[in-house]
Design a protein around this motif. Sequence first.
Motif, PDB file in Angstrom:
ATOM      1  N   PHE A  50      50.356 -29.742 -18.807  1.00 39.03           N
ATOM      2  CA  PHE A  50      49.607 -30.988 -18.656  1.00 39.03           C
ATOM      3  C   PHE A  50      50.462 -32.060 -17.979  1.00 39.03           C
ATOM      4  O   PHE A  50      51.690 -32.009 -18.027  1.00 39.03           O
ATOM      5  N   THR A  51      49.793 -33.035 -17.390  1.00 36.01           N
ATOM      6  CA  THR A  51      50.510 -34.118 -16.728  1.00 36.01           C
ATOM      7  C   THR A  51      50.461 -35.428 -17.505  1.00 36.01           C
ATOM      8  O   THR A  51      51.167 -36.366 -17.154  1.00 36.01           O
ATOM      9  N   SER A  52      49.657 -35.508 -18.551  1.00 39.41           N
ATOM     10  CA  SER A  52      49.599 -36.747 -19.325  1.00 39.41           C
ATOM     11  C   SER A  52      49.835 -36.526 -20.810  1.00 39.41           C
ATOM     12  O   SER A  52      50.167 -37.468 -21.523  1.00 39.41           O
ATOM     13  N   VAL A  53      49.674 -35.305 -21.300  1.00 38.03           N
ATOM     14  CA  VAL A  53      49.802 -35.034 -22.736  1.00 38.03           C
ATOM     15  C   VAL A  53      51.173 -34.411 -23.000  1.00 38.03           C
ATOM     16  O   VAL A  53      51.331 -33.192 -23.030  1.00 38.03           O
ATOM     17  N   MET A  54      52.163 -35.253 -23.194  1.00 41.96           N
ATOM     18  CA  MET A  54      53.516 -34.743 -23.347  1.00 41.96           C
ATOM     19  C   MET A  54      53.724 -34.080 -24.711  1.00 41.96           C
ATOM     20  O   MET A  54      54.606 -33.217 -24.858  1.00 41.96           O
ATOM     21  N   THR A  55      52.925 -34.434 -25.708  1.00 43.53           N
ATOM     22  CA  THR A  55      53.016 -33.740 -26.989  1.00 43.53           C
ATOM     23  C   THR A  55      52.713 -32.260 -26.810  1.00 43.53           C
ATOM     24  O   THR A  55      53.409 -31.392 -27.365  1.00 43.53           O
ATOM     25  N   ALA A  56      51.674 -31.967 -26.038  1.00 43.70           N
ATOM     26  CA  ALA A  56      51.329 -30.571 -25.779  1.00 43.70           C
ATOM     27  C   ALA A  56      52.436 -29.877 -25.001  1.00 43.70           C
ATOM     28  O   ALA A  56      52.770 -28.711 -25.271  1.00 43.70           O
ATOM     29  N   ASN A  57      53.024 -30.581 -24.033  1.00 43.82           N
ATOM     30  CA  ASN A  57      54.104 -29.965 -23.255  1.00 43.82           C
ATOM     31  C   ASN A  57      55.340 -29.692 -24.104  1.00 43.82           C
ATOM     32  O   ASN A  57      56.033 -28.688 -23.902  1.00 43.82           O
ATOM     33  N   LEU A  58      55.625 -30.571 -25.048  1.00 46.18           N
ATOM     34  CA  LEU A  58      56.741 -30.325 -25.956  1.00 46.18           C
ATOM     35  C   LEU A  58      56.479 -29.079 -26.801  1.00 46.18           C
ATOM     36  O   LEU A  58      57.380 -28.267 -27.048  1.00 46.18           O
ATOM     37  N   SER A  59      55.223 -28.927 -27.230  1.00 47.13           N
ATOM     38  CA  SER A  59      54.865 -27.729 -27.993  1.00 47.13           C
ATOM     39  C   SER A  59      54.990 -26.482 -27.125  1.00 47.13           C
ATOM     40  O   SER A  59      55.500 -25.444 -27.573  1.00 47.13           O
ATOM     41  N   LEU A  60      54.535 -26.577 -25.869  1.00 41.54           N
ATOM     42  CA  LEU A  60      54.649 -25.445 -24.953  1.00 41.54           C
ATOM     43  C   LEU A  60      56.114 -25.088 -24.690  1.00 41.54           C
ATOM     44  O   LEU A  60      56.476 -23.915 -24.598  1.00 41.54           O
ATOM     45  N   ASP A  75      58.180 -25.249 -16.230  1.00 43.98           N
ATOM     46  CA  ASP A  75      57.059 -26.111 -15.859  1.00 43.98           C
ATOM     47  C   ASP A  75      56.889 -27.257 -16.843  1.00 43.98           C
ATOM     48  O   ASP A  75      56.599 -28.396 -16.446  1.00 43.98           O
ATOM     49  N   SER A  76      57.063 -26.981 -18.124  1.00 48.40           N
ATOM     50  CA  SER A  76      56.961 -28.049 -19.122  1.00 48.40           C
ATOM     51  C   SER A  76      58.045 -29.100 -18.901  1.00 48.40           C
ATOM     52  O   SER A  76      57.783 -30.312 -18.985  1.00 48.40           O
ATOM     53  N   ALA A  77      59.257 -28.641 -18.605  1.00 51.80           N
ATOM     54  CA  ALA A  77      60.366 -29.568 -18.382  1.00 51.80           C
ATOM     55  C   ALA A  77      60.141 -30.404 -17.128  1.00 51.80           C
ATOM     56  O   ALA A  77      60.422 -31.617 -17.117  1.00 51.80           O
ATOM     57  N   VAL A  78      59.621 -29.790 -16.068  1.00 54.30           N
ATOM     58  CA  VAL A  78      59.340 -30.522 -14.831  1.00 54.30           C
ATOM     59  C   VAL A  78      58.279 -31.596 -15.082  1.00 54.30           C
ATOM     60  O   VAL A  78      58.412 -32.744 -14.628  1.00 54.30           O
ATOM     61  N   ALA A  79      57.218 -31.228 -15.803  1.00 54.64           N
ATOM     62  CA  ALA A  79      56.166 -32.198 -16.104  1.00 54.64           C
ATOM     63  C   ALA A  79      56.702 -33.359 -16.930  1.00 54.64           C
ATOM     64  O   ALA A  79      56.397 -34.531 -16.662  1.00 54.64           O
ATOM     65  N   MET A  80      57.529 -33.067 -17.917  1.00 52.85           N
ATOM     66  CA  MET A  80      58.080 -34.133 -18.750  1.00 52.85           C
ATOM     67  C   MET A  80      59.037 -35.024 -17.967  1.00 52.85           C
ATOM     68  O   MET A  80      59.054 -36.256 -18.156  1.00 52.85           O
ATOM     69  N   ALA A  81      59.801 -34.426 -17.060  1.00 51.93           N
ATOM     70  CA  ALA A  81      60.711 -35.232 -16.243  1.00 51.93           C
ATOM     71  C   ALA A  81      59.931 -36.162 -15.318  1.00 51.93           C
ATOM     72  O   ALA A  81      60.260 -37.346 -15.181  1.00 51.93           O
ATOM     73  N   GLY A  86      57.895 -41.668 -14.052  1.00 56.08           N
ATOM     74  CA  GLY A  86      56.766 -42.546 -13.759  1.00 56.08           C
ATOM     75  C   GLY A  86      56.614 -43.653 -14.775  1.00 56.08           C
ATOM     76  O   GLY A  86      56.343 -44.810 -14.429  1.00 56.08           O
ATOM     77  N   THR A  87      56.783 -43.319 -16.040  1.00 53.12           N
ATOM     78  CA  THR A  87      56.654 -44.322 -17.094  1.00 53.12           C
ATOM     79  C   THR A  87      57.740 -45.383 -16.981  1.00 53.12           C
ATOM     80  O   THR A  87      57.466 -46.588 -17.103  1.00 53.12           O
ATOM     81  N   LEU A  88      58.977 -44.956 -16.747  1.00 47.98           N
ATOM     82  CA  LEU A  88      60.072 -45.921 -16.621  1.00 47.98           C
ATOM     83  C   LEU A  88      59.874 -46.845 -15.426  1.00 47.98           C
ATOM     84  O   LEU A  88      60.083 -48.063 -15.517  1.00 47.98           O
ATOM     85  N   LEU A  89      59.462 -46.265 -14.294  1.00 51.60           N
ATOM     86  CA  LEU A  89      59.256 -47.088 -13.099  1.00 51.60           C
ATOM     87  C   LEU A  89      58.123 -48.073 -13.307  1.00 51.60           C
ATOM     88  O   LEU A  89      58.243 -49.261 -12.968  1.00 51.60           O
ATOM     89  N   ALA A 140      52.379 -35.185  -9.859  1.00 52.83           N
ATOM     90  CA  ALA A 140      51.202 -35.461 -10.687  1.00 52.83           C
ATOM     91  C   ALA A 140      51.608 -36.072 -12.023  1.00 52.83           C
ATOM     92  O   ALA A 140      51.001 -37.042 -12.493  1.00 52.83           O
ATOM     93  N   ALA A 141      52.644 -35.523 -12.654  1.00 55.37           N
ATOM     94  CA  ALA A 141      53.114 -36.073 -13.920  1.00 55.37           C
ATOM     95  C   ALA A 141      53.694 -37.470 -13.729  1.00 55.37           C
ATOM     96  O   ALA A 141      53.534 -38.349 -14.589  1.00 55.37           O
ATOM     97  N   PHE A 142      54.365 -37.692 -12.600  1.00 56.01           N
ATOM     98  CA  PHE A 142      54.885 -39.023 -12.277  1.00 56.01           C
ATOM     99  C   PHE A 142      53.750 -40.044 -12.203  1.00 56.01           C
ATOM    100  O   PHE A 142      53.850 -41.145 -12.750  1.00 56.01           O
ATOM    101  N   ALA A 143      52.645 -39.669 -11.539  1.00 52.03           N
ATOM    102  CA  ALA A 143      51.499 -40.575 -11.423  1.00 52.03           C
ATOM    103  C   ALA A 143      50.890 -40.880 -12.782  1.00 52.03           C
ATOM    104  O   ALA A 143      50.575 -42.038 -13.098  1.00 52.03           O
ATOM    105  N   MET A 144      50.736 -39.857 -13.634  1.00 51.59           N
ATOM    106  CA  MET A 144      50.146 -40.083 -14.951  1.00 51.59           C
ATOM    107  C   MET A 144      51.092 -40.863 -15.860  1.00 51.59           C
ATOM    108  O   MET A 144      50.661 -41.689 -16.662  1.00 51.59           O
ATOM    109  N   GLY A 145      52.395 -40.613 -15.722  1.00 54.20           N
ATOM    110  CA  GLY A 145      53.352 -41.411 -16.476  1.00 54.20           C
ATOM    111  C   GLY A 145      53.304 -42.869 -16.053  1.00 54.20           C
ATOM    112  O   GLY A 145      53.383 -43.773 -16.887  1.00 54.20           O
TER     113      GLY A 145
END
Length: 242
Positions: A50-60, A75-81, A86-89, A140-145
Amino acid sequence: MADETETGAAPRGQRPRRPRDAGGVAAAVALTVATGAMDAISFLALGGVFTSVMTANLSLLGMSTASPDPARARDSAVAMAGYTAGTLLSGWIVRGPRPARRARCALTVELLALGGLWAVWAAAGGHPAGGRQLGLLAVAAFAMGGQSGLVRAVGPPGFSTTYLTGTLTGLLVDVARSGTVRRLSALLVVSLVVGAAAGGLLVARAARAAPALPAGLVALVLLGSLTSLARDARGRLWPHPP
């Protein structure tokens, strides 16, 4: 079952309360639909994360170490990074005075990211693979973050257009405790499902155009933010809670 009160008569001598800002609600709905669409696109075509649900990615990520599944962990690590960046920026952009202008800047960054994603995606015929797939997942994860950070920074406490577990929980608790339904919360939950369904259908039937949906919705929100209809009486861009 009663609905939440959004307008009401004011005591004599006081100004009546304004109804919830329609422009802000429309922007929130559009961004939530974009989130659902982007999550569907990433899950179906960018590695099953997922690109917005980081809880799910942590579980994955945790499950991938137990399986083991190096590709899922990667893939999970790339999405979280990407999400973290994105969130920090976005949080850095919106700090300081003139929050409405800064919010538009953060939306512009999100739109540029989604536009670039769409261009690369289309060049790959809607079926990116290898390094291109990983790069698009990060974007995509950057945009959602970025969207998450923006709404968190300038929106009301607890308000989100990306991670909606808390929204759903609050909705259900209100129904159980008082029989009331927060219409905005229900609308956002439904919007997420609609966006995911639309994104999934596009991936299956018109893959090349799939990212056009989230990119187009963010573009509409950015354009709408330039008008007074997108702001409430205090100049804020987002609807405030009841």
